[in-house]
Design a protein around this motif. Structure first.
Motif, PDB file in Angstrom:
ATOM      1  N   GLU A   1     -12.090  10.397  -2.057  1.00 38.10           N
ATOM      2  CA  GLU A   1     -12.205   8.972  -1.744  1.00 38.10           C
ATOM      3  C   GLU A   1     -13.132   8.850  -0.539  1.00 38.10           C
ATOM      4  OE1 GLU A   1      -8.442   6.881  -1.271  1.00 38.10           O
ATOM      5  OE2 GLU A   1      -7.527   8.117  -2.825  1.00 38.10           O
TER       6      GLU A   1
ATOM      7  N   ASP B   1     -10.335  -4.043  -2.843  1.00 42.24           N
ATOM      8  CA  ASP B   1     -11.255  -3.109  -2.189  1.00 42.24           C
ATOM      9  C   ASP B   1     -12.122  -2.392  -3.208  1.00 42.24           C
ATOM     10  OD1 ASP B   1      -9.213  -1.691  -3.286  1.00 42.24           O
ATOM     11  OD2 ASP B   1      -8.659  -0.591  -1.493  1.00 42.24           O
TER      12      ASP B   1
ATOM     13  N   HIS C   1      -4.266   6.393  -9.770  1.00 48.81           N
ATOM     14  CA  HIS C   1      -3.653   7.673  -9.419  1.00 48.81           C
ATOM     15  C   HIS C   1      -2.648   8.015 -10.502  1.00 48.81           C
ATOM     16  CE1 HIS C   1      -5.443   7.533  -5.443  1.00 48.81           C
ATOM     17  NE2 HIS C   1      -4.812   6.428  -5.113  1.00 48.81           N
TER      18      HIS C   1
ATOM     19  N   TRP D   1     -13.993   4.661  -3.078  1.00 46.02           N
ATOM     20  CA  TRP D   1     -12.745   3.916  -3.242  1.00 46.02           C
ATOM     21  C   TRP D   1     -13.069   2.433  -3.222  1.00 46.02           C
ATOM     22  CZ3 TRP D   1      -8.214   5.269  -5.006  1.00 46.02           C
ATOM     23  CH2 TRP D   1      -7.253   4.240  -5.060  1.00 46.02           C
TER      24      TRP D   1
ATOM     25  N   ASP E   1      -0.973   2.772  -4.106  1.00 42.05           N
ATOM     26  CA  ASP E   1      -1.445   1.553  -3.453  1.00 42.05           C
ATOM     27  C   ASP E   1      -1.905   0.570  -4.531  1.00 42.05           C
ATOM     28  OD1 ASP E   1      -2.833  -0.376  -2.084  1.00 42.05           O
ATOM     29  OD2 ASP E   1      -4.289   0.996  -1.186  1.00 42.05           O
TER      30      ASP E   1
ATOM     31  N   CYS F   1     -11.078   1.381   6.054  1.00 41.15           N
ATOM     32  CA  CYS F   1     -10.407   2.647   5.781  1.00 41.15           C
ATOM     33  C   CYS F   1     -11.502   3.708   5.848  1.00 41.15           C
ATOM     34  CB  CYS F   1      -9.724   2.627   4.420  1.00 41.15           C
ATOM     35  SG  CYS F   1      -8.679   4.056   4.141  1.00 41.15           S
TER      36      CYS F   1
ATOM     37  N   ASN G   1       0.855  -1.184   0.000  1.00 40.76           N
ATOM     38  CA  ASN G   1       0.000   0.000   0.000  1.00 40.76           C
ATOM     39  C   ASN G   1       0.892   1.235   0.000  1.00 40.76           C
ATOM     40  OD1 ASN G   1      -1.672   2.138   0.657  1.00 40.76           O
ATOM     41  ND2 ASN G   1      -2.382   1.289   2.581  1.00 40.76           N
TER      42      ASN G   1
ATOM     43  N   MET H   1     -10.401  12.678   2.061  1.00 44.51           N
ATOM     44  CA  MET H   1     -10.759  11.273   1.906  1.00 44.51           C
ATOM     45  C   MET H   1     -11.200  10.668   3.239  1.00 44.51           C
ATOM     46  SD  MET H   1      -7.024   9.580   1.012  1.00 44.51           S
ATOM     47  CE  MET H   1      -6.758  10.321  -0.570  1.00 44.51           C
ATOM     48  N   TYR H   2     -12.241   9.885   3.196  1.00 48.27           N
ATOM     49  CA  TYR H   2     -12.704   9.073   4.335  1.00 48.27           C
ATOM     50  C   TYR H   2     -13.177   9.885   5.541  1.00 48.27           C
ATOM     51  CZ  TYR H   2     -10.317   5.893   1.293  1.00 48.27           C
ATOM     52  OH  TYR H   2      -9.917   5.213   0.174  1.00 48.27           O
TER      53      TYR H   2
ATOM     54  N   ASN I   1      -1.502  12.036  -5.802  1.00 53.41           N
ATOM     55  CA  ASN I   1      -2.180  11.533  -4.610  1.00 53.41           C
ATOM     56  C   ASN I   1      -1.196  11.377  -3.469  1.00 53.41           C
ATOM     57  OD1 ASN I   1      -4.550  10.309  -3.297  1.00 53.41           O
ATOM     58  ND2 ASN I   1      -3.289   8.447  -3.263  1.00 53.41           N
ATOM     59  N   GLU I   2      -1.586  11.755  -2.288  1.00 51.10           N
ATOM     60  CA  GLU I   2      -0.864  11.464  -1.061  1.00 51.10           C
ATOM     61  C   GLU I   2       0.646  11.671  -1.178  1.00 51.10           C
ATOM     62  OE1 GLU I   2      -2.856   7.657   0.070  1.00 51.10           O
ATOM     63  OE2 GLU I   2      -3.740   9.034   1.510  1.00 51.10           O
TER      64      GLU I   2
ATOM     65  N   PHE J   1      -5.567  -5.768   1.268  1.00 49.60           N
ATOM     66  CA  PHE J   1      -5.982  -4.374   1.155  1.00 49.60           C
ATOM     67  C   PHE J   1      -6.056  -3.939  -0.316  1.00 49.60           C
ATOM     68  CE2 PHE J   1      -5.433   0.252   2.269  1.00 49.60           C
ATOM     69  CZ  PHE J   1      -6.476   0.322   3.170  1.00 49.60           C
TER      70      PHE J   1
ATOM     71  N   HIS K   1       3.679   8.500  -0.914  1.00 50.96           N
ATOM     72  CA  HIS K   1       3.053   8.188   0.371  1.00 50.96           C
ATOM     73  C   HIS K   1       4.014   7.562   1.387  1.00 50.96           C
ATOM     74  CE1 HIS K   1      -1.141   6.881   2.009  1.00 50.96           C
ATOM     75  NE2 HIS K   1      -0.430   7.509   2.913  1.00 50.96           N
TER      76      HIS K   1
ATOM     77  N   HIS L   1     -14.922   2.979   1.482  1.00 46.98           N
ATOM     78  CA  HIS L   1     -13.902   1.995   1.113  1.00 46.98           C
ATOM     79  C   HIS L   1     -14.555   0.641   0.838  1.00 46.98           C
ATOM     80  CE1 HIS L   1     -10.043  -0.223   1.965  1.00 46.98           C
ATOM     81  NE2 HIS L   1      -9.657   0.754   1.182  1.00 46.98           N
TER      82      HIS L   1
HETATM   83  C1  GAL Z   1      -6.113   6.153   0.214  1.00 50.03           C
HETATM   84  C2  GAL Z   1      -5.248   6.123  -1.017  1.00 50.03           C
HETATM   85  C3  GAL Z   1      -5.659   5.037  -1.966  1.00 50.03           C
HETATM   86  C4  GAL Z   1      -5.878   3.754  -1.235  1.00 50.03           C
HETATM   87  C5  GAL Z   1      -6.899   3.953  -0.172  1.00 50.03           C
HETATM   88  C6  GAL Z   1      -7.133   2.742   0.663  1.00 50.03           C
HETATM   89  O1  GAL Z   1      -5.447   6.749   1.253  1.00 50.03           O
HETATM   90  O2  GAL Z   1      -5.270   7.350  -1.673  1.00 50.03           O
HETATM   91  O3  GAL Z   1      -4.676   4.907  -2.955  1.00 50.03           O
HETATM   92  O4  GAL Z   1      -4.689   3.360  -0.649  1.00 50.03           O
HETATM   93  O5  GAL Z   1      -6.469   4.926   0.726  1.00 50.03           O
HETATM   94  O6  GAL Z   1      -7.465   1.632  -0.045  1.00 50.03           O
END
Ligand code: GAL
Length: 951
Positions: free
Chosen positions: A482, A545, A339, A513, A184, A925, A85, A452-453, A411-412, A542, A366, A485
């Motif tokens: 995102e 997903d 990404h 995601w 990831d 996530c 990841n 995200m999340y 990304n990240e 992981f 990341h 998940h």
């Molecule tokens: C995010 C990331 C994704 C993936 C996701 C979890 O943080 O941008 O690429 O890793 O989490 O599956």
């Protein structure tokens, strides 16, 4: 120290400046895809002489292997894929990479096709090579490049000969570029996108930039095409014939993802005729909102990685089209190309079929997060040229796509000057689109506040504009780039997010995601995930997903998402016979839809018809009257099902395709009570109660002729990925808390077996070892001589803090065939927070088809709201609408399995009937189960009536 080319910080050398991709022109081209000669070396410097020995004329490569291009050598029997990841799978010492650097030498010989023009030049184009390539043609080095998912072209005209051209490409798996590509996903080296030779006539088209805007106030489109080589632009349909660089304004139909109107145009230079597809649209940040053609958008999006279970990131055209068709059919209107820029053909399809695209640069660092972002390349000026090269290659290649409305910096990557430099470059080059990046909460470089999340409560506070933050951010619209998940069973909580998006103007939707599970086809495991190739560091499953299973079967999560984001909301009151219809499209009216009703009695449609609904404009709502109810229920449960279907064929689905639906209940069913009256009788070590036989401890052994095994309370489920939570979080996951309590290993103690006048009552205590928590469970069995009724009472003891996975009964039916019919929710799986798409109806299936084949086995397959069910010869009637699960293995076997083939069907069909299920959430996530969907231990009573079918 002088670093070798693949480790230095440069993006490469020798490639032509990036330019816009265009469709095939009238200049000839030659695909170099196909079988190439291949040799794999364990290090970056194969020991057979100088670097270019293998690329020289006359080199004997007959002993080499072969690979298919496009492709990844690790998926063709050479080495193995690796999944991480965020971890870099090598020591982090930028820009250095390990000595163990798998290096694939690729060779292709080719002749020019007959008729290849003698005059003019030629360009050799690579659409994607991971992660560093050095290229030779006929022994001459053309250059080298990094930037795996970006196109690179070389001028090769002088070097070509009519026959026997030798193209040699040395690919290193690891390079300094790998530090910028820590997405990831699987690490998959190789020449994984097309290789093409393009003839370039004298005065051929170079770069070109199509500017096609739409003024929603006047209905006019303005077109200007800038081109390196001057020429003319014609759009026959619009009567346009202008010089490049000149602009013209004419009435047009605008392009939107809902109405992807493209105009065929031709760009002619003295040397070349290039077809263009022009979509007129204007993207703006206005009133703090993302608007296209003057109207705000609501993203119903997904994040899409390029993935195929056999070919990795090498995707064929049919797969790309299949992805878009599936998205359109599931009401998805937007894609973030997570990404990296996708295969260019994907964007052609987005233009044609209509999807909003956030086009993301191939950039993620990341893994530096683990060191507080120390030495992060995006905050180190020495890396900035490489970052700018990536930004330019993204924007230049894709700038003529109507579907692309936002550029994403990557990304990240944390924060840093390099990102600002990218944003400044992009803004200067293309002011017609917005800029996205999630990793910088100050939003200094972006036009949208993206996260995200974030959980529902935080998203709501952002919607309310109560989140504070820097002044610039406070003025920006919000998206979840995102969320939800989709790992394993889930995602839960989509409806609650959607309600927020539809309530608050500032919230412009999100991107689930992610699109597809990256399970790689595997001979023993069916689908492999991290660790299955013996990787030294990895992140397990992981990588699985997605809303699609690896073979692109929609998972229940996608079916749920389709329902939650439907662009027409249907509601109303079935008793009153009124239907409320709301148009949630951003641009179109409802004239492309037809509305139907059906009237159902106990799940069976008894009458159907059409419903006239006015062609409401976007955002409008109306109420229409249903016809009088065709029948009365007479103790049956009755309801209306109203559907909005496509009135005509579209390029992405046929007429009749269901876009939106709702069920409006009319009458509840009435359950006939089962009179008791039959006394239980003890006969040696057996107890009989009407047609049922029990052992002396009150365990049901048989009913009628049917054998029954181990009927008792059940609270355990094989934890889902969401139950297992996020490995990097310090707090224990809900599954860890369940296991700590011992819910996977409860003991059942029988305290009393009472034979009353008309009931057999069995009192038990269910509790795990080493715990003082327990459940007092009483089973009360009654019978009228034909039917058998079980009433269960549960009372918790002790201080229960964790929720329960499930609460119900489980039993086995030895030798059963596993055929199932039920009246309840279906046809697919559902849980408390994933049941929007569940339709009340009469369904038929079997134990095999009722399993959802998640790549890592886990709880799955529940059907909600059961009124009655028949499992082979056994019928169960209920009045508390429980959950039904039927499988050929036990929960314990499901829990122990790591891959699907670990599950081996036994001779017993196991049935769970649950009065409650804990929700699913997205804690793999993201946020866990919302309070209203949690299942807690409390005093609970529920009952089932068993009978034999056909009697
Ligand atoms: C995010 C990331 C994704 C993936 C996701 C979890 O943080 O941008 O690429 O890793 O989490 O599956």
């Amino acid at each position: 120290m002088d670093l070798p080319l693949h480790e230095d910080l440069s993006p490469g050398a020798g490639a032509l400046p990036p330019r816009a991709r265009h469709a095939e022109s009238d200049a000839p081209s030659l695909s170099l895809n196909g079988t190439w000669r291949f040799r794999l070396s364990p290090t970056a410097d194969p020991e057979d002489g100088e670097d270019d020995t293998f690329a020289r004329d006359g080199y004997d490569h007959t002993a080499w292997d072969e690979v298919t291009v496009p492709g990844h050598w690790v998926l063709q029997g050479h080495g193995a894929p690796q999944y991480t990841n965020t971890l870099y799978p090598f020591p982090v010492d930028p820009p250095r990479v390990p000595d163990a650097n798998p290096t694939g030498d690729h060779l292709r010989t080719f002749d020019l096709p007959a008729g290849w023009p003698v005059s003019g030049g030629a360009t050799l184009r690579f659409d994607g090579v991971e992660s560093f390539a050095r290229v030779w043609l006929n022994g001459t080095e053309l250059g080298s490049f990094k930037g795996s998912r970006l196109a690179h072209e070389f001028a090769v005209g002088e070097l070509l000969r009519p026959e026997g051209n030798v193209l040699a490409v040395r690919v290193h798996q690891w390079s300094s570029g790998s530090y910028l590509e820590d997405q990831d996903q699987w690490w998959l080296p190789g020449i994984f996108r097309d290789v093409t030779l393009l003839h370039r006539p004298e005065d051929a088209l170079g770069d070109h930039f199509v500017h096609a805007t739409y003024d929603h106030r006047t209905g006019a489109g303005t077109l200007r095409v800038d081109a390196d080589t001057p020429g003319r632009v014609t759009v026959a349909e619009l009567g346009i014939d202008i010089a490049t660089g000149e602009s013209v304004t004419v009435p047009v139909r605008p392009w939107t993802a809902e109405t992807p109107r493209l105009y065929d145009a031709v760009l002619t230079t003295p040397g070349e005729r290039v077809p263009l597809r022009v979509g007129f649209r204007t993207v703006a940040l206005e009133d703090g909102l993302i608007k296209v053609n003057g109207r705000p958008l609501l993203f119903r999006g997904v994040n899409r990685h390029e993935f195929h279970p056999e070919t990795g990131r090498a995707l064929d055209a049919a797969t790309m089209r299949a992805d878009i068709l599936l998205m359109k059919r599931h009401n998805i209107n937007a894609v973030r190309t997570s990404h990296y820029p996708p295969h260019p053909a994907f964007l052609d399809l987005c233009d044609e079929l209509g999807l909003w695209v956030v086009d993301e640069c191939d950039l993620e660092t990341h893994g530096f997060h683990a060191f507080d972002w120390r030495a992060n390349p995006v905050d180190d000026d020495r890396w900035t040229p490489a970052l700018l090269d990536r930004a330019a290659r993204t924007v230049e290649r894709d700038k003529n796509h109507a579907s692309v409305i936002m550029w994403s910096l990557g990304n990240e990557c944390g924060t840093g000057r390099g990102l600002t430099a990218m944003a400044e470059w992009i803004r200067a080059r293309d002011g017609s689109r917005l800029i996205h990046y999630e990793g910088d909460r100050s939003c200094a470089d972006t036009d949208v506040y993206s996260r995200m999340y974030a959980d529902h409560a935080e998203v709501e506070s952002i919607g309310e504009r109560e989140d504070g933050g820097p002044e610039r951010r406070a003025r920006l619209p919000f998206i979840l780039c995102e969320y939800a998940h989709a790992m394993g069973n889930g995602p839960g909580g989509l409806s609650e997010y959607q309600r927020l998006f539809e309530t608050y103007e500032r919230l412009q939707g999100g991107f689930v995601w992610e699109w597809i599970d990256h399970g790689l086809a595997h001979p023993a495991h069916e689908y492999a995930y991290g660790g299955d190739f013996g990787e030294e560091v990895h992140d397990g499953n992981f990588v699985c997903d997605g809303l699609l299973l690896p073979d692109r079967t929609p998972s229940p999560g996608l079916v749920e998402y389709k329902k939650v984001i439907e662009p027409v909301r249907v509601g109303g009151d079935g008793r009153e016979g009124t239907v409320r219809i709301t148009n949630l499209y951003d641009f179109t009216d409802l004239s492309h839809l037809a509305f139907t009703w059906s009237y159902e009695v106990d799940g069976v449609s008894v009458a159907e018809g059409g419903l006239t609904v006015p062609p409401l404009g976007p955002g409008e709502r109306t109420e229409v009257k249903l016809p009088p109810a065709p029948t009365r229920g007479r103790d049956a449960e009755t309801q209306w099902t109203v559907r909005a279907v496509l009135a005509e064929d579209t390029p992405w689905a046929a007429r009749g395709h269901v876009v939106a639906w709702a069920q409006l209940p009319v009458e509840c069913g009435v359950i006939q009570p089962v009179p008791g009256g039959t006394p239980p009788v003890r006969d040696g070590r057996r107890i009989t109660l009407g047609p049922a036989a029990f052992d002396s401890r009150g365990t049901l052994l048989s009913f009628g002729g049917l054998q029954v095994r181990d009927l008792r309370l059940d609270v355990w489920r094989a934890p889902t990925d969401n139950d297992n939570g996020m490995p990097w979080r310090p707090e224990p996951s809900v599954a860890a808390r369940w296991r700590a309590i011992g819910l996977d290993r409860v003991h059942h103690r029988v305290d009393a077996v009472d034979l009353g006048d008309d009931a057999l009552t069995v009192r038990t205590r269910v509790a795990p070892a080493a715990s003082d928590l327990g459940l007092r469970v009483t089973y009360r069995w009654t019978s009228n001589g034909i039917k058998l009724r079980l009433a269960v009472s549960v009372a918790p003891e002790g201080d229960w803090r964790a929720p329960l996975p499930r609460l119900g009964i489980r039993f086995g039916l030895p030798g059963a065939a596993g055929r199932v019919r039920w009246f309840g929710g279906g046809p697919g799986e559902a849980y408390p927070d994933t049941r929007a798409a569940s339709m009340l109806g009469l369904w038929e299936s079997d134990a095999d088809a009722m399993q959802t084949p998640y790549v890592r086995p886990q709880e799955n397959g529940a059907r909600p709201g059961i009124r009655w069910a028949e499992i082979d010869g056994l019928r169960v009637d209920t009045d508390h609408e429980p959950w039904l699960t039927v499988r050929r293995w036990t929960t314990e076997q499901l829990d122990a399995a790591a891959h699907r083939p670990d599950l081996v069907a036994g001779d017993t069909v196991w049935v769970n009937l649950d009065s409650g299920q804990h929700g699913i959430g997205t804690e793999s996530c993201g946020p866990g189960v919302l309070p209203q969907h949690q299942l807690h231990a409390r005093v609970t009573d529920f009952a089932y009536t068993f009978s034999l079918t056909g009697r």
